[in-house]
Design a protein around this motif. Structure first.
Motif, PDB file in Angstrom:
ATOM      1  N   GLU A 228       0.853  -1.202   0.000  1.00 17.10           N
ATOM      2  CA  GLU A 228       0.000   0.000   0.000  1.00 17.10           C
ATOM      3  C   GLU A 228       0.883   1.243   0.000  1.00 17.10           C
ATOM      4  O   GLU A 228       1.784   1.358   0.836  1.00 17.10           O
ATOM      5  CB  GLU A 228      -0.902  -0.039   1.248  1.00 17.10           C
ATOM      6  CG  GLU A 228      -1.671   1.218   1.572  1.00 17.10           C
ATOM      7  CD  GLU A 228      -2.708   1.588   0.530  1.00 17.10           C
ATOM      8  OE1 GLU A 228      -2.418   2.507  -0.271  1.00 17.10           O
ATOM      9  OE2 GLU A 228      -3.787   0.959   0.513  1.00 17.10           O
TER      10      GLU A 228
ATOM     11  N   ALA B 289      -9.870   1.555  -4.690  1.00 15.37           N
ATOM     12  CA  ALA B 289     -10.910   2.565  -4.444  1.00 15.37           C
ATOM     13  C   ALA B 289     -11.825   2.701  -5.660  1.00 15.37           C
ATOM     14  O   ALA B 289     -12.792   3.454  -5.617  1.00 15.37           O
ATOM     15  CB  ALA B 289     -10.277   3.908  -4.102  1.00 15.37           C
TER      16      ALA B 289
ATOM     17  N   ASP C 283      -2.862  -3.277  -2.809  1.00 17.01           N
ATOM     18  CA  ASP C 283      -3.458  -2.100  -3.434  1.00 17.01           C
ATOM     19  C   ASP C 283      -3.157  -2.193  -4.933  1.00 17.01           C
ATOM     20  O   ASP C 283      -2.143  -2.767  -5.330  1.00 17.01           O
ATOM     21  CB  ASP C 283      -2.839  -0.839  -2.819  1.00 17.01           C
ATOM     22  CG  ASP C 283      -3.418   0.442  -3.396  1.00 17.01           C
ATOM     23  OD1 ASP C 283      -4.596   0.440  -3.804  1.00 17.01           O
ATOM     24  OD2 ASP C 283      -2.679   1.443  -3.457  1.00 17.01           O
TER      25      ASP C 283
ATOM     26  N   ARG D 228     -13.160   8.602  -2.302  1.00 16.60           N
ATOM     27  CA  ARG D 228     -13.247   7.372  -1.494  1.00 16.60           C
ATOM     28  C   ARG D 228     -12.027   7.234  -0.570  1.00 16.60           C
ATOM     29  O   ARG D 228     -12.128   6.630   0.488  1.00 16.60           O
ATOM     30  CB  ARG D 228     -13.338   6.130  -2.396  1.00 16.60           C
ATOM     31  CG  ARG D 228     -14.617   6.058  -3.195  1.00 16.60           C
ATOM     32  CD  ARG D 228     -14.609   4.863  -4.121  1.00 16.60           C
ATOM     33  NE  ARG D 228     -14.982   3.639  -3.438  1.00 16.60           N
ATOM     34  CZ  ARG D 228     -16.230   3.165  -3.369  1.00 16.60           C
ATOM     35  NH1 ARG D 228     -17.198   3.817  -3.965  1.00 16.60           N
ATOM     36  NH2 ARG D 228     -16.490   2.062  -2.727  1.00 16.60           N
ATOM     37  N   THR D 229     -10.889   7.787  -0.982  1.00 16.99           N
ATOM     38  CA  THR D 229      -9.669   7.615  -0.179  1.00 16.99           C
ATOM     39  C   THR D 229      -9.759   8.348   1.170  1.00 16.99           C
ATOM     40  O   THR D 229      -9.627   7.718   2.220  1.00 16.99           O
ATOM     41  CB  THR D 229      -8.434   8.043  -0.990  1.00 16.99           C
ATOM     42  OG1 THR D 229      -8.390   7.242  -2.180  1.00 16.99           O
ATOM     43  CG2 THR D 229      -7.154   7.832  -0.198  1.00 16.99           C
TER      44      THR D 229
ATOM     45  N   ASN E 208      -3.590   4.820   4.876  1.00 18.17           N
ATOM     46  CA  ASN E 208      -4.192   3.491   4.696  1.00 18.17           C
ATOM     47  C   ASN E 208      -3.318   2.404   5.313  1.00 18.17           C
ATOM     48  O   ASN E 208      -3.807   1.469   5.939  1.00 18.17           O
ATOM     49  CB  ASN E 208      -4.382   3.181   3.205  1.00 18.17           C
ATOM     50  CG  ASN E 208      -5.557   3.916   2.604  1.00 18.17           C
ATOM     51  OD1 ASN E 208      -6.430   4.391   3.324  1.00 18.17           O
ATOM     52  ND2 ASN E 208      -5.583   4.021   1.295  1.00 18.17           N
TER      53      ASN E 208
ATOM     54  N   HIS F 239     -10.250   7.031   5.205  1.00 17.96           N
ATOM     55  CA  HIS F 239      -9.475   7.411   6.386  1.00 17.96           C
ATOM     56  C   HIS F 239     -10.412   7.786   7.534  1.00 17.96           C
ATOM     57  O   HIS F 239     -10.179   7.407   8.687  1.00 17.96           O
ATOM     58  CB  HIS F 239      -8.562   8.601   6.061  1.00 17.96           C
ATOM     59  CG  HIS F 239      -7.542   8.289   5.006  1.00 17.96           C
ATOM     60  ND1 HIS F 239      -6.945   9.267   4.239  1.00 17.96           N
ATOM     61  CD2 HIS F 239      -7.034   7.103   4.566  1.00 17.96           C
ATOM     62  CE1 HIS F 239      -6.096   8.694   3.401  1.00 17.96           C
ATOM     63  NE2 HIS F 239      -6.136   7.389   3.569  1.00 17.96           N
TER      64      HIS F 239
ATOM     65  N   ASN G 143      -0.335   4.467   0.208  1.00 13.31           N
ATOM     66  CA  ASN G 143      -0.913   5.574   0.967  1.00 13.31           C
ATOM     67  C   ASN G 143      -0.603   5.386   2.456  1.00 13.31           C
ATOM     68  O   ASN G 143      -1.007   4.397   3.059  1.00 13.31           O
ATOM     69  CB  ASN G 143      -2.430   5.625   0.724  1.00 13.31           C
ATOM     70  CG  ASN G 143      -3.078   6.792   1.426  1.00 13.31           C
ATOM     71  OD1 ASN G 143      -3.173   6.801   2.643  1.00 13.31           O
ATOM     72  ND2 ASN G 143      -3.526   7.770   0.665  1.00 13.31           N
TER      73      ASN G 143
ATOM     74  N   HIS H 154     -12.716   8.299  -7.178  1.00 10.71           N
ATOM     75  CA  HIS H 154     -11.648   7.521  -6.536  1.00 10.71           C
ATOM     76  C   HIS H 154     -11.021   8.348  -5.424  1.00 10.71           C
ATOM     77  O   HIS H 154     -10.810   7.874  -4.303  1.00 10.71           O
ATOM     78  CB  HIS H 154     -10.610   7.141  -7.594  1.00 10.71           C
ATOM     79  CG  HIS H 154      -9.356   6.552  -7.031  1.00 10.71           C
ATOM     80  ND1 HIS H 154      -8.313   7.329  -6.587  1.00 10.71           N
ATOM     81  CD2 HIS H 154      -8.983   5.271  -6.841  1.00 10.71           C
ATOM     82  CE1 HIS H 154      -7.350   6.531  -6.147  1.00 10.71           C
ATOM     83  NE2 HIS H 154      -7.734   5.294  -6.294  1.00 10.71           N
ATOM     84  N   ASP H 155     -10.749   9.619  -5.717  1.00 11.42           N
ATOM     85  CA  ASP H 155     -10.083  10.483  -4.737  1.00 11.42           C
ATOM     86  C   ASP H 155     -10.988  10.786  -3.544  1.00 11.42           C
ATOM     87  O   ASP H 155     -10.494  11.031  -2.441  1.00 11.42           O
ATOM     88  CB  ASP H 155      -9.632  11.786  -5.399  1.00 11.42           C
ATOM     89  CG  ASP H 155      -8.496  11.545  -6.377  1.00 11.42           C
ATOM     90  OD1 ASP H 155      -7.931  10.430  -6.363  1.00 11.42           O
ATOM     91  OD2 ASP H 155      -8.192  12.447  -7.169  1.00 11.42           O
TER      92      ASP H 155
ATOM     93  N   LYS I 234     -12.297  -0.072  -1.420  1.00 11.58           N
ATOM     94  CA  LYS I 234     -12.115   0.915  -0.361  1.00 11.58           C
ATOM     95  C   LYS I 234     -13.308   1.886  -0.429  1.00 11.58           C
ATOM     96  O   LYS I 234     -13.777   2.150  -1.522  1.00 11.58           O
ATOM     97  CB  LYS I 234     -10.809   1.676  -0.563  1.00 11.58           C
ATOM     98  CG  LYS I 234      -9.585   0.792  -0.502  1.00 11.58           C
ATOM     99  CD  LYS I 234      -8.353   1.622  -0.800  1.00 11.58           C
ATOM    100  CE  LYS I 234      -7.110   0.770  -0.875  1.00 11.58           C
ATOM    101  NZ  LYS I 234      -5.929   1.549  -1.272  1.00 11.58           N
TER     102      LYS I 234
END
Lengths: 132, 86
Positions: free
Chosen positions: A8, A83, A52, B36-37, A13, B41, A10, B33-34, A104
């Protein structure tokens, strides 16, 4: 204690998922890009990989294809994490050789169920291999 | 639409059929997508803290953390309902 390789890039994450997995008793090792993920899967022999898909150096699809093509790593279950929620993303991950797929934001209990199912299956396969 | 001349029919067939479809056309896939990130968190850390507070006996913080988690799930459901196909 099953050893899980989390690949991953990030940071948040990684931190979040690794802490939660460790709390559940898993031994977690971490790679931050696809190439390192492949190297660590080869050297550390994890019981399962959480991959990921959007990764630097080589992406998760390529990393999974490499793992599934390797004699020493092809048996390691890989769960794709992405995601992107489209069905084509799921198909693409399975075509690359991933054993399962999750989107995600991670629903932790669902992910644990998928991991346990694959870890159980992987144990049974290993025992069958030893018995044959 | 069949009353329109051929050129008009071609333009009309390219138009979105609903507000939802129109919004989807405006939202690039990368933006979804951005979204969902960071949402992941918010959900993940609120759940991690709930687990940690419960384990350490700090029950007084849990209702507030559950509010954060619930709000995050509501936002996720809104995204799924409206943009699932993208």
């Amino acid at each position: 204690m099953p050893r899980i390789l989390l690949v991953e890039d990030n940071e948040m994450n990684r931190d979040m998922l690794s802490r939660r997995l460790q709390r559940r008793g898993y031994d977690v090792i971490i790679a931050v890009d696809g190439q390192t993920g492949v190297s660590m899967a080869q050297s550390e022999a994890p019981d399962l990989v959480l991959m990921d898909m959007s990764l630097p150096v080589i992406d998760g699809w390529e990393a999974t294809r490499t793992l599934k093509a390797g004699a020493e790593t092809k048996h390691i279950p890989v769960i794709a994490l992405t995601a992107h929620a489209m069905s084509t993303d799921r198909d693409k991950a399975l075509e690359a050789g991933c054993d399962d797929y999750d989107t995600k934001p991670i629903e932790f209990s669902r992910l644990i169920e998928k991991m346990e199912a694959l870890l159980d299956g992987s144990d049974n396969a290993s025992q069958a291999e030893k018995g044959s | 639409m069949s009353d329109l001349p051929e050129s008009g029919q071609r333009i009309a067939s390219d138009l979105p059929e609903s507000i939802e479809e129109a919004v989807q056309h405006m939202l690039p896939r990368d933006l979804l997508h951005d979204l969902r990130t960071p949402l992941g968190h918010i959900l993940g850390y609120s759940e991690l803290l709930i687990e940690q507070m419960r384990a350490e006996g700090h029950e007084e913080f849990i209702p507030y953390l559950e509010k954060i988690r619930t709000a995050g799930h509501q936002l996720l459901e809104l995204m799924k309902d409206n943009f699932q196909s993208r």
